[in-house]
Scaffold this motif. Structure first.
Motif, PDB file in Angstrom:
ATOM      1  N   MET A 147       0.817  -1.141   0.029  1.00 50.43           N
ATOM      2  CA  MET A 147       0.058   0.020   0.043  1.00 50.43           C
ATOM      3  C   MET A 147       0.889   1.152  -0.025  1.00 50.43           C
ATOM      4  O   MET A 147       2.013   1.342   0.284  1.00 50.43           O
ATOM      5  CB  MET A 147      -0.846  -0.072   1.169  1.00 50.43           C
ATOM      6  N   ASP A 148       0.081   2.289  -0.488  1.00 52.73           N
ATOM      7  CA  ASP A 148       0.608   3.724  -0.117  1.00 52.73           C
ATOM      8  C   ASP A 148      -0.371   4.511  -0.039  1.00 52.73           C
ATOM      9  O   ASP A 148      -1.320   3.826   0.469  1.00 52.73           O
ATOM     10  CB  ASP A 148       1.559   4.380  -1.763  1.00 52.73           C
ATOM     11  N   SER A 149      -0.246   5.738   0.156  1.00 53.79           N
ATOM     12  CA  SER A 149      -1.616   6.458   0.637  1.00 53.79           C
ATOM     13  C   SER A 149      -2.756   6.616  -0.117  1.00 53.79           C
ATOM     14  O   SER A 149      -3.798   6.981   0.244  1.00 53.79           O
ATOM     15  CB  SER A 149      -1.293   7.868   1.336  1.00 53.79           C
ATOM     16  N   HIS A 150      -2.792   5.924  -1.249  1.00 54.78           N
ATOM     17  CA  HIS A 150      -3.933   6.081  -2.030  1.00 54.78           C
ATOM     18  C   HIS A 150      -4.322   4.700  -2.864  1.00 54.78           C
ATOM     19  O   HIS A 150      -5.367   4.619  -3.512  1.00 54.78           O
ATOM     20  CB  HIS A 150      -3.540   6.857  -3.468  1.00 54.78           C
ATOM     21  N   HIS A 151      -3.396   3.638  -2.770  1.00 58.94           N
ATOM     22  CA  HIS A 151      -3.608   2.428  -3.424  1.00 58.94           C
ATOM     23  C   HIS A 151      -3.441   1.466  -2.486  1.00 58.94           C
ATOM     24  O   HIS A 151      -2.464   1.514  -1.529  1.00 58.94           O
ATOM     25  CB  HIS A 151      -2.802   2.235  -4.609  1.00 58.94           C
ATOM     26  N   ALA A 152      -3.924   0.370  -2.576  1.00 55.81           N
ATOM     27  CA  ALA A 152      -3.641  -0.953  -1.829  1.00 55.81           C
ATOM     28  C   ALA A 152      -3.868  -2.254  -2.751  1.00 55.81           C
ATOM     29  O   ALA A 152      -4.647  -2.428  -3.434  1.00 55.81           O
ATOM     30  CB  ALA A 152      -4.442  -0.857  -0.615  1.00 55.81           C
ATOM     31  N   LEU A 171      -6.344 -10.947  -3.706  1.00 54.14           N
ATOM     32  CA  LEU A 171      -7.970 -11.026  -3.203  1.00 54.14           C
ATOM     33  C   LEU A 171      -8.671  -9.711  -3.765  1.00 54.14           C
ATOM     34  O   LEU A 171      -9.781  -9.585  -3.920  1.00 54.14           O
ATOM     35  CB  LEU A 171      -7.838 -11.095  -1.938  1.00 54.14           C
ATOM     36  N   GLY A 172      -7.910  -8.708  -3.979  1.00 53.12           N
ATOM     37  CA  GLY A 172      -8.349  -7.472  -4.582  1.00 53.12           C
ATOM     38  C   GLY A 172      -7.386  -6.088  -4.517  1.00 53.12           C
ATOM     39  O   GLY A 172      -6.375  -6.208  -4.094  1.00 53.12           O
ATOM     40  N   HIS A 173      -7.658  -5.050  -5.018  1.00 48.07           N
ATOM     41  CA  HIS A 173      -7.223  -3.782  -5.310  1.00 48.07           C
ATOM     42  C   HIS A 173      -8.048  -2.806  -4.825  1.00 48.07           C
ATOM     43  O   HIS A 173      -9.345  -2.643  -5.138  1.00 48.07           O
ATOM     44  CB  HIS A 173      -6.846  -3.428  -6.667  1.00 48.07           C
ATOM     45  N   GLU A 174      -7.607  -1.951  -3.914  1.00 48.47           N
ATOM     46  CA  GLU A 174      -8.451  -0.675  -3.319  1.00 48.47           C
ATOM     47  C   GLU A 174      -7.690   0.442  -3.865  1.00 48.47           C
ATOM     48  O   GLU A 174      -6.435   0.557  -3.815  1.00 48.47           O
ATOM     49  CB  GLU A 174      -8.486  -0.882  -1.936  1.00 48.47           C
ATOM     50  N   LYS A 175      -8.494   1.559  -3.903  1.00 42.27           N
ATOM     51  CA  LYS A 175      -7.824   3.045  -4.431  1.00 42.27           C
ATOM     52  C   LYS A 175      -8.888   4.072  -3.931  1.00 42.27           C
ATOM     53  O   LYS A 175     -10.184   3.832  -3.931  1.00 42.27           O
ATOM     54  CB  LYS A 175      -7.984   2.880  -5.745  1.00 42.27           C
ATOM     55  N   VAL A 176      -8.279   5.138  -3.197  1.00 45.03           N
ATOM     56  CA  VAL A 176      -9.140   6.270  -3.111  1.00 45.03           C
ATOM     57  C   VAL A 176      -8.503   7.219  -3.783  1.00 45.03           C
ATOM     58  O   VAL A 176      -7.400   7.487  -3.840  1.00 45.03           O
ATOM     59  CB  VAL A 176      -9.290   6.590  -1.435  1.00 45.03           C
ATOM     60  N   ASP A 177      -9.534   8.111  -4.302  1.00 44.21           N
ATOM     61  CA  ASP A 177      -9.104   9.438  -5.143  1.00 44.21           C
ATOM     62  C   ASP A 177      -8.595  10.578  -4.078  1.00 44.21           C
ATOM     63  O   ASP A 177      -9.240  10.669  -3.134  1.00 44.21           O
ATOM     64  CB  ASP A 177     -10.136   9.728  -6.074  1.00 44.21           C
ATOM     65  N   GLY A 178      -7.793  11.148  -4.664  1.00 46.23           N
ATOM     66  CA  GLY A 178      -7.270  12.326  -3.718  1.00 46.23           C
ATOM     67  C   GLY A 178      -8.276  13.432  -3.555  1.00 46.23           C
ATOM     68  O   GLY A 178      -9.157  13.569  -4.643  1.00 46.23           O
ATOM     69  N   GLN A 179      -8.408  13.988  -2.501  1.00 49.86           N
ATOM     70  CA  GLN A 179      -9.550  15.108  -2.333  1.00 49.86           C
ATOM     71  C   GLN A 179      -9.225  16.492  -3.325  1.00 49.86           C
ATOM     72  O   GLN A 179      -8.037  16.619  -3.814  1.00 49.86           O
ATOM     73  CB  GLN A 179      -9.793  15.715  -0.972  1.00 49.86           C
ATOM     74  N   GLY A 180      -9.920  17.340  -3.504  1.00 52.44           N
ATOM     75  CA  GLY A 180      -9.973  18.424  -4.159  1.00 52.44           C
ATOM     76  C   GLY A 180      -9.302  19.477  -3.482  1.00 52.44           C
ATOM     77  O   GLY A 180      -8.878  19.226  -2.492  1.00 52.44           O
ATOM     78  N   ARG A 226      -6.655  12.505   6.109  1.00 52.69           N
ATOM     79  CA  ARG A 226      -6.982  11.276   7.091  1.00 52.69           C
ATOM     80  C   ARG A 226      -7.917  10.613   6.778  1.00 52.69           C
ATOM     81  O   ARG A 226      -8.254   9.265   6.994  1.00 52.69           O
ATOM     82  CB  ARG A 226      -6.831  12.023   8.602  1.00 52.69           C
ATOM     83  N   ASP A 227      -9.152  11.144   6.681  1.00 54.48           N
ATOM     84  CA  ASP A 227     -10.369  10.297   6.420  1.00 54.48           C
ATOM     85  C   ASP A 227     -10.531   9.490   5.272  1.00 54.48           C
ATOM     86  O   ASP A 227     -10.851   8.419   5.151  1.00 54.48           O
ATOM     87  CB  ASP A 227     -11.684  11.725   6.016  1.00 54.48           C
ATOM     88  N   LEU A 228      -9.768   9.996   4.037  1.00 61.52           N
ATOM     89  CA  LEU A 228      -9.471   9.133   2.800  1.00 61.52           C
ATOM     90  C   LEU A 228      -8.654   7.908   3.261  1.00 61.52           C
ATOM     91  O   LEU A 228      -8.810   6.877   2.565  1.00 61.52           O
ATOM     92  CB  LEU A 228      -8.762  10.058   1.573  1.00 61.52           C
ATOM     93  N   LEU A 229      -7.742   8.170   4.185  1.00 58.48           N
ATOM     94  CA  LEU A 229      -6.621   7.082   4.493  1.00 58.48           C
ATOM     95  C   LEU A 229      -7.647   6.092   5.313  1.00 58.48           C
ATOM     96  O   LEU A 229      -7.405   4.821   5.121  1.00 58.48           O
ATOM     97  CB  LEU A 229      -5.631   7.589   4.931  1.00 58.48           C
ATOM     98  N   HIS A 230      -8.434   6.597   6.029  1.00 57.72           N
ATOM     99  CA  HIS A 230      -9.203   5.562   7.016  1.00 57.72           C
ATOM    100  C   HIS A 230     -10.245   4.968   6.019  1.00 57.72           C
ATOM    101  O   HIS A 230     -10.674   3.619   6.331  1.00 57.72           O
ATOM    102  CB  HIS A 230     -10.121   6.192   7.931  1.00 57.72           C
ATOM    103  N   LYS A 231     -10.841   5.615   5.201  1.00 56.12           N
ATOM    104  CA  LYS A 231     -11.811   4.847   4.197  1.00 56.12           C
ATOM    105  C   LYS A 231     -10.924   3.755   3.549  1.00 56.12           C
ATOM    106  O   LYS A 231     -11.259   2.568   3.159  1.00 56.12           O
ATOM    107  CB  LYS A 231     -12.173   5.916   2.996  1.00 56.12           C
ATOM    108  N   LEU A 232      -9.562   4.114   2.658  1.00 51.72           N
ATOM    109  CA  LEU A 232      -8.888   3.031   2.308  1.00 51.72           C
ATOM    110  C   LEU A 232      -8.818   2.145   3.227  1.00 51.72           C
ATOM    111  O   LEU A 232      -8.745   0.763   2.932  1.00 51.72           O
ATOM    112  CB  LEU A 232      -7.386   3.678   1.784  1.00 51.72           C
ATOM    113  N   PHE A 233      -8.259   2.273   4.753  1.00 49.28           N
ATOM    114  CA  PHE A 233      -8.039   1.016   5.670  1.00 49.28           C
ATOM    115  C   PHE A 233      -9.417   0.164   5.686  1.00 49.28           C
ATOM    116  O   PHE A 233      -9.319  -1.096   5.833  1.00 49.28           O
ATOM    117  CB  PHE A 233      -7.667   1.735   7.051  1.00 49.28           C
ATOM    118  N   LYS A 234     -10.501   0.756   5.813  1.00 50.42           N
ATOM    119  CA  LYS A 234     -11.685   0.070   5.851  1.00 50.42           C
ATOM    120  C   LYS A 234     -11.971  -0.724   4.918  1.00 50.42           C
ATOM    121  O   LYS A 234     -12.379  -2.035   4.776  1.00 50.42           O
ATOM    122  CB  LYS A 234     -12.871   0.949   6.377  1.00 50.42           C
ATOM    123  N   ASN A 235     -11.774  -0.271   3.324  1.00 48.56           N
ATOM    124  CA  ASN A 235     -11.692  -0.931   2.195  1.00 48.56           C
ATOM    125  C   ASN A 235     -10.764  -2.305   2.177  1.00 48.56           C
ATOM    126  O   ASN A 235     -11.262  -3.377   1.818  1.00 48.56           O
ATOM    127  CB  ASN A 235     -11.445  -0.048   0.977  1.00 48.56           C
TER     128      ASN A 235
END
Length: 125
Positions: A13-18, A34-43, A56-65
């Motif tokens: 993982m990095d801060s946007h992909h796993a 098992l899967g790929h997860e990605k969160v898009d950076g904020q505006g 921080r919220d995006l990172l926690h969303k990635l962790f939950k995913n």
């Protein structure tokens, strides 16, 4: 519990992909993606504080995913390029269902899926 019956997972993982790796049959079989997860950076944000909170919220969303792919995990190897893996391990330690997970971490550059599977398999053999 023998090594073969432990539920073992690996995450790059990095801060946007796993990329999440686990065994085919949960606790046995070969390691597979098992899967790929990605969160898009904020505006744009109006302040540095808002930007930090959004990140921080995006990172926690990635962790939950990521955790949706890892049911009843016993052992986890987390690798990646920055501090995201340390934050993920801290997140797991603060989450009741994951606080007893045996975690290891390392630093590595992004790998293709096959290389990651080989890398994770080597960590548990």
């Amino acid at each position: 519990m023998s090594e073969k019956n432990k539920k073992q997972f690996g995450v790059w993982m990095d801060s946007h992909h796993a990329t999440i790796v686990g065994r085919e049959n949960i606790d046995s079989g070969e390691f597979v993606i098992l899967g790929h997860e990605k969160v898009d950076g904020q505006g744009r944000n109006s302040s540095e504080n808002a930007a930090n909170n959004a990140e921080r919220d995006l990172l926690h969303k990635l962790f939950k995913n990521i955790t949706t792919h890892m049911q009843n995990v016993d052992e986890l190897h987390v690798t990646g390029t920055g501090t995201a893996q340390e934050q993920f391990i801290k997140y797991l330690n603060e989450t009741p269902q994951y606080k007893n997970v045996e975690t290891k971490e390392s630093t590595s550059n992004k790998m293709d899926d096959e290389s990651l599977i080989e890398y994770v398999a080597a960590q548990f053999n």
